[in-house]
Design an enzyme around this catalytic site. Structure first.
Site, short mmCIF file in Angstrom:
data_model
loop_
_atom_site.label_atom_id
_atom_site.label_comp_id
_atom_site.label_asym_id
_atom_site.label_seq_id
_atom_site.Cartn_x
_atom_site.Cartn_y
_atom_site.Cartn_z
N GLY A 22 63.12 86.73 100.29
CA GLY A 22 62.70 86.64 101.68
C GLY A 22 62.43 85.21 102.04
O GLY A 22 62.72 84.29 101.28
N ASP A 135 54.67 102.70 110.36
CA ASP A 135 56.05 102.21 110.39
C ASP A 135 56.98 103.08 109.55
O ASP A 135 57.80 102.57 108.79
CB ASP A 135 56.10 100.76 109.91
#
Length: 554
Positions: A22, A135
């Site tokens: 990331g 989420d």
């Protein structure tokens, strides 16, 4: 959970190959030396994080450490060293649930029932422990291994919040557009029922391969959700049992107080009496639709990950798309005429997580989901890949603080002004590119286009063209700087900003010229161009043109 400070990670674990990367972190396979057990270690570069980000990491680690369930990816260790933080998770090797489904030779309602049962059990465990995930979506549903019948694992607690009992409060506008509940969109107090709404959306997709709510326009998408405007269209829903539809209806109940709970849903006949109630018929059409659904998600994710990892993390620019409290960026360029044809194609793709200002209850967002309104004290903050459970795909961002703070109007106005200026910049560079074509100036054209430029255009007869050679031929043989005057007008240019360093522009192109007999002529084409800013310079990386050829050939 108290973080272990100054413990040598390498004393306890041995690192192996990289599993993912990331913006501010890397995930590597590791083995605990004392036991030989394999794990996934997420290594976060804490030098790039603020004190507040550190607090959020600790909160998420606390939540993950609390949850111990066979259907939840477990955090085993959290070790802080100088400049780095190590988070040790289950090594989950089965990939995404939705990807596994499309690879199966057989998939039925009963299989969908078994999948949602495991998801519901993980959600129930969260709720019993006072955790709301916020989420739930396909990207966060993984399989423990590649073995047949592997357990479904719920991952990514980057937006999770802690609640007391059945507490309802305003914890901020957070989640993923296609899975947001009506109460969140209304800016009402909310709690555990938001997870059950998302489960309803997931179950709907599991049964037919496309989402219940979709629209290319954000406002219309949200209006659909708030109204609960979904249906069970023919012919694909004709083969779904009434019990399955009943469970979806109970999950997608607008009133959260009347919505089925995570404790009640597993007792529904379609789940607890699966062998006699759920259909065993193979759902090939669902698999085909789900393939398209997955393909669209992956394409969007790949594009956005590339843009995010290569972007300039300048504090001066961070106001545009700050994501310390927001999550994955969204773009508005993908359109679809039907969710059954191409999977979900709203402006706000279902996998795009968004967080807005937690206190501005009266203002419906007029920006696309990649615009995050944040507190004044975050203005100079940079965003990073902070979601500690997002091990299997790079993501960015963190949840909004549950303590609401007012975002100053000046921040909103500044963001709008900067966005407007950037859109004008895209229009201007597009005009420069068109001018280089009109002038037959290949050198100027090549400077504005990426060397790996890809395109679909009438001259290529439907083939994807890559590089400059195809276009060089026309510049050298059909165009010249001495040609008769050509005038081009761009009608109704629409610019969609994709993060700070990318944009897409769509427009109608009218080209005026004089033909060989001296008569005035006009040609029309429809064009879409994707721009990427590299080293401060905008480059055209892809375009799609339909209609007439771009420049008259004499």
């Amino acid at each position: 959970m108290a973080l272990t400070i100054c413990t040598r990670f390498t004393d306890e674990y041995q690192l192996f190959e990289e599993l993912g990367k990331g913006a501010f972190s890397v995930v590597r396979r590791c083995v605990k030396i004392s036991s030989g057990q394999e794990y996934a270690a997420k290594i976060i570069n804490t030098k790039k994080l603020s004190a507040r980000d550190h607090q959020k990491l600790e909160r998420e680690a606390r939540i993950c450490r609390l949850l111990k369930h066979p259907n939840i990816v477990r955090l085993h260790d959290s070790i802080s060293e100088e400049g780095f933080h190590y988070l040790v998770f289950d090594l989950v090797t089965g990939g995404e649930l939705f990807e596994d489904i499309v690879a199966r030779e057989y998939y039925s309602e009963a299989d969908a029932s078994h999948c949602i049962q495991q998801i519901l059990e993980s959600v129930h465990h969260c709720h019993v422990n006072g955790i709301v995930h916020r989420d739930l979506k396909p990207e966060n549903l993984l399989l423990a291994s590649k073995m047949k019948g592997a357990a479904v694992k719920l991952a990514d607690f980057g937006l999770a919040i802690e609640v007391q009992g059945d507490q309802q409060a305003w914890f901020g506008f957070a989640g993923t557009p296609g899975y947001l509940s009506p109460e969140v969109l209304r800016k009402d107090p909310y709690g555990k029922p938001v997870d059950m709404w998302a489960c309803g959306v997931i179950l709907y997709i599991l049964l037919v391969g496309y989402p219940p709510f979709w629209d290319e326009d954000q406002h219309r998408l949200y209006q659909q959700i708030k109204a609960g405007a979904y249906d069970f269209p023919s012919p694909e829903w004709d083969t779904v049992t009434p019990e399955a539809k009943d469970l979806i209806n109970k999950m997608l109940t607008i009133n959260p107080s009347k919505r089925i709970t995570a404790a009640e849903a597993p007792k529904h006949p379609w789940i607890c009496q699966r062998s006699t109630v759920a259909s065993m018929m193979h759902r090939q059409e669902t698999v085909e639709c789900l393939k398209k659904f997955n393909a669209r998600r992956k394409l969007k994710g790949a594009i956005l990950t590339t843009l995010l990892v290569t972007r300039n993390f300048s504090a001066a620019k961070s106001l545009l798309n700050k994501k310390p409290d927001g999550v994955k960026v969204n773009n508005k360029t993908n359109l679809a005429s039907s969710p059954k044809d191409t999977g979900p194609a709203p402006a706000l793709e279902p996998q795009t997580t968004v967080i807005h200002n937690p206190v501005d209850r009266n203002k419906e967002s007029t920006e696309s989901a990649n615009t995050t309104i944040e507190d004044e004290d975050l203005k100079a903050r940079r965003f990073g890949n902070l979601s500690i459970n997002s091990i299997w795909q790079p993501s960015v961002g963190r949840p909004q603080n549950s303590e609401p703070k007012q975002a100053p109007n000046s921040s909103v106005q500044t963001c709008q002004v900067i966005n407007k200026a950037r859109k004008q910049e895209i229009i201007k560079v597009t005009e420069q590119l068109i001018e280089s074509i009109n002038n037959g100036d290949f050198e100027a054209y090549a400077k504005i286009c990426d060397p790996g430029l890809t395109s679909f255009e009438p001259e290529a007869l439907g083939n994807l063209v890559e590089g400059h050679d195809f276009h060089r031929f026309y510049f050298e043989n059909a165009l010249s700087k001495g040609n008769k005057p050509v005038h081009t007008i761009l009608l109704n240019p629409h610019v969609h900003l994709i993060g700070e360093d990318a944009a897409c522009i769509a427009y109608i192109r009218l080209t005026q010229y004089m033909d060989g007999s001296g008569m005035p002529r006009t040609m029309q084409s429809e064009e879409t161009r994707v721009w990427h800013r590299r080293d401060g310079k905008w480059l055209n990386i892809h375009f799609h043109r339909s209609g007439a050829p771009s420049v008259p050939i004499n």
